[in-house]
Design a protein around this motif. Structure first.
Motif, PDB file in Angstrom:
ATOM      1  N   CYS A 101       6.550   7.241   8.580  1.00  0.00           N
ATOM      2  CA  CYS A 101       6.457   5.843   8.439  1.00  0.00           C
ATOM      3  C   CYS A 101       6.477   5.036   9.599  1.00  0.00           C
ATOM      4  O   CYS A 101       6.417   3.883   9.814  1.00  0.00           O
ATOM      5  CB  CYS A 101       7.072   5.311   7.129  1.00  0.00           C
ATOM      6  SG  CYS A 101       6.422   5.958   5.547  1.00  0.00           S
ATOM      7  N   GLU A 154       4.660   2.838   1.161  1.00  0.00           N
ATOM      8  CA  GLU A 154       4.942   4.176   1.599  1.00  0.00           C
ATOM      9  C   GLU A 154       6.315   4.745   1.748  1.00  0.00           C
ATOM     10  O   GLU A 154       6.733   5.643   1.264  1.00  0.00           O
ATOM     11  CB  GLU A 154       4.086   4.570   2.735  1.00  0.00           C
ATOM     12  CG  GLU A 154       2.713   4.623   2.621  1.00  0.00           C
ATOM     13  CD  GLU A 154       1.863   4.860   4.288  1.00  0.00           C
ATOM     14  OE1 GLU A 154       2.300   5.447   4.973  1.00  0.00           O
ATOM     15  OE2 GLU A 154       0.597   4.615   4.232  1.00  0.00           O
ATOM     16  N   GLU A 205       7.957   4.998  -1.545  1.00  0.00           N
ATOM     17  CA  GLU A 205       7.742   6.514  -2.200  1.00  0.00           C
ATOM     18  C   GLU A 205       8.471   7.525  -1.726  1.00  0.00           C
ATOM     19  O   GLU A 205       9.088   8.438  -2.314  1.00  0.00           O
ATOM     20  CB  GLU A 205       6.192   6.502  -2.383  1.00  0.00           C
ATOM     21  CG  GLU A 205       5.314   5.601  -2.961  1.00  0.00           C
ATOM     22  CD  GLU A 205       3.985   5.772  -3.443  1.00  0.00           C
ATOM     23  OE1 GLU A 205       3.716   7.145  -3.051  1.00  0.00           O
ATOM     24  OE2 GLU A 205       3.372   4.923  -3.838  1.00  0.00           O
ATOM     25  N   GLU A 206       8.465   7.758  -0.291  1.00  0.00           N
ATOM     26  CA  GLU A 206       9.234   8.737   0.277  1.00  0.00           C
ATOM     27  C   GLU A 206      10.511   8.682   0.174  1.00  0.00           C
ATOM     28  O   GLU A 206      11.266   9.813  -0.034  1.00  0.00           O
ATOM     29  CB  GLU A 206       8.817   8.831   1.863  1.00  0.00           C
ATOM     30  CG  GLU A 206       7.301   8.631   2.181  1.00  0.00           C
ATOM     31  CD  GLU A 206       6.293  10.028   1.510  1.00  0.00           C
ATOM     32  OE1 GLU A 206       7.086  10.810   0.959  1.00  0.00           O
ATOM     33  OE2 GLU A 206       5.368   9.775   1.750  1.00  0.00           O
ATOM     34  N   GLU A 248       8.375  12.899   5.946  1.00  0.00           N
ATOM     35  CA  GLU A 248       7.242  11.904   5.483  1.00  0.00           C
ATOM     36  C   GLU A 248       7.684  10.621   5.678  1.00  0.00           C
ATOM     37  O   GLU A 248       6.999   9.592   6.113  1.00  0.00           O
ATOM     38  CB  GLU A 248       6.949  12.360   4.023  1.00  0.00           C
ATOM     39  CG  GLU A 248       6.109  13.882   4.197  1.00  0.00           C
ATOM     40  CD  GLU A 248       5.467  14.006   2.864  1.00  0.00           C
ATOM     41  OE1 GLU A 248       5.436  13.358   1.915  1.00  0.00           O
ATOM     42  OE2 GLU A 248       5.111  15.246   2.857  1.00  0.00           O
TER      43      GLU A 248
END
Lengths: 104, 104, 104, 104
Positions: free
Chosen positions: D40, D51, D54-55, D36
């Motif tokens: 990005c 993002e 968070e990943e 994930e």
């Protein structure tokens, strides 16, 4: 591809490896091989073509094995997904754009 | 598989996506889709078959695209690797064993 | 963790490797190391602890390097995400369930 | 990091999720989150920082959880691996080179 799958199945059956090839283990194996392909591009954009060929072959090998294990026809599921992608990515909305459909 | 590859290429060319499909980006994409397949088995051994079909299709889709991009014949490279694996994993040494060839 | 990050940065700077450590390359590297960890569990649930330790260390090493590269504080972003997860997964809805929040 | 690990453990214990967190499932989870993060950077070198944060947090979260599960000290194993890497990659052999130690 049926002939290729047949040869892959013979290879694994001769080695009594079928016991290891649960769908879950094959899914793990595809991820592992995919990362080995990615390693060819870890620090630059040009990987060694011989290594790339082998890693790509491993990914397709395990993918065909998983299809066989789950009773799926490779051609059929690829074309089915392609139809779904046509609906998710209409030409007029995504032409020349790399955005995910959730962001279009 | 040639017909499938042709349809995949049409799909991407209609969307002008060829510009995004460098070998490196396709290698990343295969890893990403492989992890989405793995997610079907994240917490247990039985994933949803519809999701599995779609993720497996995405992996094969990008793999065929990468073959096409690099001028490789899918069937040929799979069979070539199978021959190599036969030499790395002789039946008498690896029968019923899941060890990596480096540990046999 | 600041001291660890400092030592990792010294290690890479002594080797003049900073030029390779773009955020994108570090993201690829984390995926590659994560798959090497996964390989410890490819065919069974019990991997070799020495190999596991090393692969896990590699993942955290590259993660700290990426944090440093992007100016992020590891502790801060983990706790921030934990707060977000508390909202996404309220105890009363997800107690004892492994479902993704989109399916709860 | 001990305080962070403690908060992660509280979060999972409140949800009765410990039952899902076998080392194997955590290894799969790290691969999934790593992909994930890679997403990005799928089509370009600049991902969305929110993002990415968070990943990256998810990867470190699961990594700390796996350390805890296996009784490993994060700092200790990172520094141990760093020592090993110093031996594998002597400055004079690998300065400014991205080659793997097997190819140096």
């Amino acid at each position: 591809m049926q002939d290729v799958t047949k040869q892959i199945l013979e290879f694994t059956s001769e080695r009594n490896w079928d016991q290891f090839h649960t769908p879950e283990n094959l899914a793990k194996s595809i991820s592992i091989e995919a990362a080995e392909l990615l390693e060819c591009y870890q620090w630059n954009s040009n990987g060694d073509i011989q290594e790339i060929k082998e890693e790509l072959a491993d990914i397709m090998n395990y993918s065909l094995l998983l299809c066989s294990k789950l009773g799926l026809d490779p051609k059929e599921i690829i074309l089915e997904k392609l139809e779904k992608n046509k609906a998710k990515y209409p030409v007029e909305k995504c032409f020349g754009k790399s955005d995910k459909y959730t962001k279009l």
